[in-house]
Design an enzyme around this catalytic site. Structure first.
Site, PDB file in Angstrom:
ATOM      1  N   GLY A  11       0.791  -1.231   0.000  1.00  0.00           N
ATOM      2  CA  GLY A  11       0.000   0.000   0.000  1.00  0.00           C
ATOM      3  C   GLY A  11       0.819   1.274   0.000  1.00  0.00           C
ATOM      4  O   GLY A  11       0.318   2.337   0.355  1.00  0.00           O
ATOM      5  N   SER A  12       2.093   1.182  -0.438  1.00  0.00           N
ATOM      6  CA  SER A  12       2.880   2.422  -0.447  1.00  0.00           C
ATOM      7  C   SER A  12       2.329   3.408  -1.481  1.00  0.00           C
ATOM      8  O   SER A  12       2.385   4.624  -1.270  1.00  0.00           O
ATOM      9  CB  SER A  12       4.364   2.139  -0.683  1.00  0.00           C
ATOM     10  OG  SER A  12       4.592   1.698  -1.993  1.00  0.00           O
ATOM     11  N   ARG A  60      -5.091  -8.737  -9.086  1.00  0.00           N
ATOM     12  CA  ARG A  60      -6.096  -9.607  -9.708  1.00  0.00           C
ATOM     13  C   ARG A  60      -6.521  -9.045 -11.048  1.00  0.00           C
ATOM     14  O   ARG A  60      -6.648  -7.840 -11.193  1.00  0.00           O
ATOM     15  CB  ARG A  60      -7.370  -9.653  -8.855  1.00  0.00           C
ATOM     16  CG  ARG A  60      -7.154 -10.424  -7.655  1.00  0.00           C
ATOM     17  CD  ARG A  60      -8.351 -10.557  -6.770  1.00  0.00           C
ATOM     18  NE  ARG A  60      -7.869 -11.366  -5.706  1.00  0.00           N
ATOM     19  CZ  ARG A  60      -7.783 -12.686  -5.762  1.00  0.00           C
ATOM     20  NH1 ARG A  60      -8.272 -13.343  -6.770  1.00  0.00           N
ATOM     21  NH2 ARG A  60      -7.230 -13.350  -4.789  1.00  0.00           N
ATOM     22  N   ASN A 104      -4.338   1.867 -13.821  1.00  0.00           N
ATOM     23  CA  ASN A 104      -3.435   0.957 -13.118  1.00  0.00           C
ATOM     24  C   ASN A 104      -2.012   1.492 -13.242  1.00  0.00           C
ATOM     25  O   ASN A 104      -1.689   2.178 -14.198  1.00  0.00           O
ATOM     26  CB  ASN A 104      -3.518  -0.441 -13.754  1.00  0.00           C
ATOM     27  CG  ASN A 104      -2.621  -1.461 -13.066  1.00  0.00           C
ATOM     28  OD1 ASN A 104      -2.535  -1.492 -11.831  1.00  0.00           O
ATOM     29  ND2 ASN A 104      -1.942  -2.298 -13.837  1.00  0.00           N
ATOM     30  N   HIS A 129       2.051   0.081 -13.214  1.00  0.00           N
ATOM     31  CA  HIS A 129       2.804  -1.167 -13.367  1.00  0.00           C
ATOM     32  C   HIS A 129       4.297  -0.846 -13.433  1.00  0.00           C
ATOM     33  O   HIS A 129       4.693   0.103 -14.114  1.00  0.00           O
ATOM     34  CB  HIS A 129       2.352  -1.882 -14.647  1.00  0.00           C
ATOM     35  CG  HIS A 129       3.021  -3.198 -14.838  1.00  0.00           C
ATOM     36  ND1 HIS A 129       2.657  -4.324 -14.121  1.00  0.00           N
ATOM     37  CD2 HIS A 129       4.067  -3.566 -15.625  1.00  0.00           C
ATOM     38  CE1 HIS A 129       3.443  -5.337 -14.476  1.00  0.00           C
ATOM     39  NE2 HIS A 129       4.298  -4.907 -15.381  1.00  0.00           N
TER      40      HIS A 129
HETATM   41  C1  GAR Z   1       3.743  -1.445  -7.306  1.00  0.00           C
HETATM   42  O1  GAR Z   1       5.111  -1.478  -7.639  1.00  0.00           O
HETATM   43  C2  GAR Z   1       2.888  -1.589  -8.543  1.00  0.00           C
HETATM   44  O2  GAR Z   1       3.463  -1.000  -9.675  1.00  0.00           O
HETATM   45  C3  GAR Z   1       2.813  -3.089  -8.700  1.00  0.00           C
HETATM   46  O3  GAR Z   1       2.642  -3.544  -7.376  1.00  0.00           O
HETATM   47  C4  GAR Z   1       3.364  -2.687  -6.481  1.00  0.00           C
HETATM   48  C5  GAR Z   1       2.481  -2.349  -5.313  1.00  0.00           C
HETATM   49  O4  GAR Z   1       3.212  -1.689  -4.309  1.00  0.00           O
HETATM   50  N1  GAR Z   1       1.726  -3.488  -9.552  1.00  0.00           N
HETATM   51  C6  GAR Z   1       1.792  -4.484 -10.430  1.00  0.00           C
HETATM   52  O5  GAR Z   1       2.749  -5.222 -10.548  1.00  0.00           O
HETATM   53  C7  GAR Z   1       0.547  -4.661 -11.293  1.00  0.00           C
HETATM   54  N2  GAR Z   1       0.736  -5.679 -12.255  1.00  0.00           N
HETATM   55  P1  GAR Z   1       2.466  -0.976  -3.092  1.00  0.00           P
HETATM   56  O6  GAR Z   1       1.472  -1.998  -2.504  1.00  0.00           O
HETATM   57  O7  GAR Z   1       3.559  -0.653  -2.112  1.00  0.00           O
HETATM   58  O8  GAR Z   1       1.757   0.242  -3.614  1.00  0.00           O
END
Ligand code: GAR
Length: 206
Positions: free
Chosen positions: A12-13, A91, A107, A109
């Protein structure tokens, strides 16, 4: 303010970066809801501290993905959510949410899409040996990290980088870019209207 919902599954950063931008009035939005599919995720602690309403669910309590998405959709509508922000929501969405929020769901990524979609994008980039990687914000369609690209930032990979060191440079970039893109949408500098009267592509994974 733009009424948003954030979906997250992990630390959740990015949620926190968005919440801080709202608090600092750099982002003219109000977070109406956090949706989380892993009640034990760290984001749940962060969200309680931020005082944002939470919808927690366990996918296995539902007969199929459509069933829990219908419940989420009802909540999004009840709260008048205008933009759905996926922030580490791990998901693939079904047409229940994709169609209802087409052109109004984004989103982030951690790669320069269309390279390295899916899980472990940072690791994939290192394994492939690319010298430049980055982050992408895109509209969500029915595919895996696919959909029209709204913004990207690039970053050099250093010879000694590991998944951890590279991740440590990617995260701050995300925390800077994502609130900016949401503000660009709120202020009309990114115009999503031109997408809403088209149809989302069905993804190969949907
Ligand atoms: C982030 O780096 C985001 O780009 C990635 O998950 C991480 C969540 O970090 N998302 C994906 O890979 C989507 N396919 P967070 O929970 O610290 O925000």
């Amino acid at each position: 303010p733009l009424r948003i919902a954030v979906f997250a599954s992990g630390s959740g950063s990015n949620f926190e970066a968005i919440a801080e931008a709202v608090k600092a009035e750099r982002l003219d939005a109000s977070i109406e809801l956090l949706v989380c599919d892993r009640p034990e995720a760290k984001v749940v602690e962060r969200v309680r501290e931020a005082g944002v309403p939470v919808h927690l669910f366990r996918p296995k309590d539902y007969p199929d993905r459509e069933a829990y998405e219908r419940e989420i959709l009802e909540q999004l509508r009840a709260k008048g959510v205008e933009l759905v922000v996926l922030a580490g929501y791990m998901r693939i969405l079904t047409n229940v949410l994709v169609d209802a929020f087409w052109g109004r769901m984004i989103n982030i990524h951690p790669s320069l899409l269309p390279s390295f979609p899916g899980l472990h994008a940072v690791r994939q980039a290192l394994e492939h040996g690319v010298k430049v990687t980055g982050i992408t914000v895109h509209l969500v369609d029915g595919g895996l990290d696919s959909g029209p690209i709204l913004a990207q930032r690039a970053l050099d990979i250093r010879p000694k980088d590991t998944e951890e060191t590279l991740g440590e440079r990617i995260h701050p970039l995300e925390h800077e870019l994502y609130p900016q893109v949401i503000q660009d949408i709120a202020a009309g500098r990114i115009d999503l209207e031109r997408y809403t009267n088209t149809k989302p592509k069905d993804g190969i994974h949907s």
